[in-house]
Design an enzyme around this catalytic site. Structure first.
Site, PDB file in Angstrom:
ATOM      1  N   TYR A  43     -66.795  -1.803   2.509  1.00 30.33           N
ATOM      2  CA  TYR A  43     -65.790  -1.918   1.446  1.00 30.33           C
ATOM      3  C   TYR A  43     -64.447  -1.494   2.001  1.00 30.33           C
ATOM      4  O   TYR A  43     -64.343  -0.508   2.749  1.00 30.33           O
ATOM      5  CB  TYR A  43     -66.145  -1.012   0.254  1.00 30.33           C
ATOM      6  N   GLU A  49     -58.206  -5.924  -2.457  1.00 25.57           N
ATOM      7  CA  GLU A  49     -59.572  -5.402  -2.320  1.00 25.57           C
ATOM      8  C   GLU A  49     -60.461  -6.418  -1.620  1.00 25.57           C
ATOM      9  O   GLU A  49     -60.512  -7.587  -2.004  1.00 25.57           O
ATOM     10  CB  GLU A  49     -60.147  -5.068  -3.694  1.00 25.57           C
TER      11      GLU A  49
END
Length: 403
Positions: A125, A213
């Site tokens: 991530y 993101e």
């Protein structure tokens, strides 16, 4: 301004950031053609069909009234057609959309990134955000990528790393290496990650993004580092510098009243309450919303008409607020500093007459330059408008209106 995944990936590619390639489509036929093209290019039977909406959690989200998820792996043209048909034009409900969900008008048919190779694949991530508390940009990253990053942050916060970057500078080489090291990478994967993160931060900074993101950030079996998914938000105030990005804005994904408000340069956010409010100045608007709450009502919106309110903007504000069937009353709270109160009062009267009969109470509180003259104008207008000068008077009128 929010972007779809396929739009965000095109921007990243311009900055040399490797992404999971795909083809955006709007019909079932286009989805089948895209699957066929991907199969020919990759010699793989697998492709991934992703719903394109401005919300996360698509992999866990479901099409309303079915078990169909927003992200599906397909292995044939027939399966691609079935999945596309089940998603396109239907409402996808995720944790971020709430029960209302969002209608899916576009799909991304993407290449398979989980192909076989000499080493293991791994999901990570990574995001770049604005840390307002520190006045810096922050890169947040974790070895635990995938759909459950929120649970990772809640249950094991020690697995979330952060790297801060001054907004006036660039990501330094040692910082990029530190990120790759903390992700446990080595060899070619380490080198590719350093380049990936460096270019990604450049994309964030140079597009005036407020959030970027990548989840998952993916290490392929041949040690490439790619963005499998991407969520990119651009600061609205910077769009004047990015006409190319503004041109791909998808207003079908936005609230229609907020889109209309933008045409009149009104700062509008729709809420779920019963008292519409029209105010000049963001601080006064927040205080007005608090006052409505304390008076027993609930704000139906945030609406800042700015310091140059006139008949046109007041009329536009009225029209937008009245589109909400839940609104039982409207409170107009203006402080006459830059703009004179009597001019605002005249604008209210003109707008009221132009819009015709309004069947809900309207409370106008004007304070500041020419407030007394403004009150007189409204009181003598013959319209069903209640005026106030003190905030306590306006609060009492709101209380009576929603009782």
């Amino acid at each position: 301004m929010n972007l779809h995944e396929y739009q965000a990936k095109e921007i990243l590619k311009n900055y040399g950031v490797p992404v999971q390639e795909g083809i955006a489509v709007e019909t079932v036929e286009e989805a089948v053609d895209a699957y066929r093209k991907i199969k020919e290019e990759t010699n793989s039977k697998f492709a991934v069909i992703k719903a394109q909406i401005h919300a996360g959690g698509r992999g866990k989200g479901k099409i309303k009234g079915s078990e169909q998820r927003g992200v599906q792996v397909v292995k044939s043209e027939e399966e691609a057609a079935t999945v596309a048909k089940n998603i396109l034009g239907n409402t996808l409900v995720t944790l971020q959309t709430g029960e209302a969900g969002k209608v899916v008008n576009k799909l991304l048919v993407a290449k398979d990134a989980y192909y076989e190779g000499p080493s293991q694949t791994k999901e990570y991530y990574l995001s770049v955000l604005v840390d307002r508390a520190k006045g810096q940009n922050v890169i947040m990253y974790s070895t635990e990528g995938g759909m459950n990053i929120e649970e990772v942050a809640h249950n094991t916060p020690d697995k979330i790393f952060k790297e801060w970057v001054h907004p006036g500078g660039k990501l330094l080489p040692y910082q990029a290496r530190k990120i790759a090291f903390n992700l446990g990478l080595s060899g070619d994967a380490f080198k590719n990650c350093v380049k990936f993160v460096t270019n990604l931060y450049s994309a964030f900074a140079e597009t005036d993004a407020s959030m970027l993101e990548i989840n998952p950030l993916f290490k392929t079996s041949d040690d490439k580092i790619i963005a499998v998914d991407c969520k990119l938000n651009i600061d609205d105030n910077a769009l004047m510098r990015h006409k190319d990005i503004e041109a791909v804005r998808d207003i079908s994904e936005e609230d229609p009243t907020e889109v209309e408000a933008g045409k009149y340069n009104l700062n509008f956010v729709k809420l779920d309450g019963n008292v519409g409010c029209m105010v000049n100045g963001a601080g006064l608007a927040m205080a007005t919303m608090d006052m409505i709450k304390l008076s027993g009502g609930d704000p139906a919106n945030f609406l800042d008409v700015g310091g140059t309110a006139n008949a046109e903007t007041v009329e536009a504000g009225f029209r937008i607020i009245l589109k909400d069937p839940n609104v039982k009353a409207i409170l107009i709270n203006i402080f006459g500093g830059i703009v004179r109160c009597d001019r605002v009062a005249d604008g209210v009267i003109q707008a009221y007459r132009k819009l015709g009969d309004i069947n809900i109470p309207i409370i106008v509180r004007l304070q500041g330059t020419n407030a007394a003259e403004a009150k007189k104008l409204i009181d003598e207008s013959g319209l069903k408008v209640q005026s106030a000068i003190l905030l306590s008077e306006a609060a009492e009128l709101v209380k009576q209106a929603v009782a």
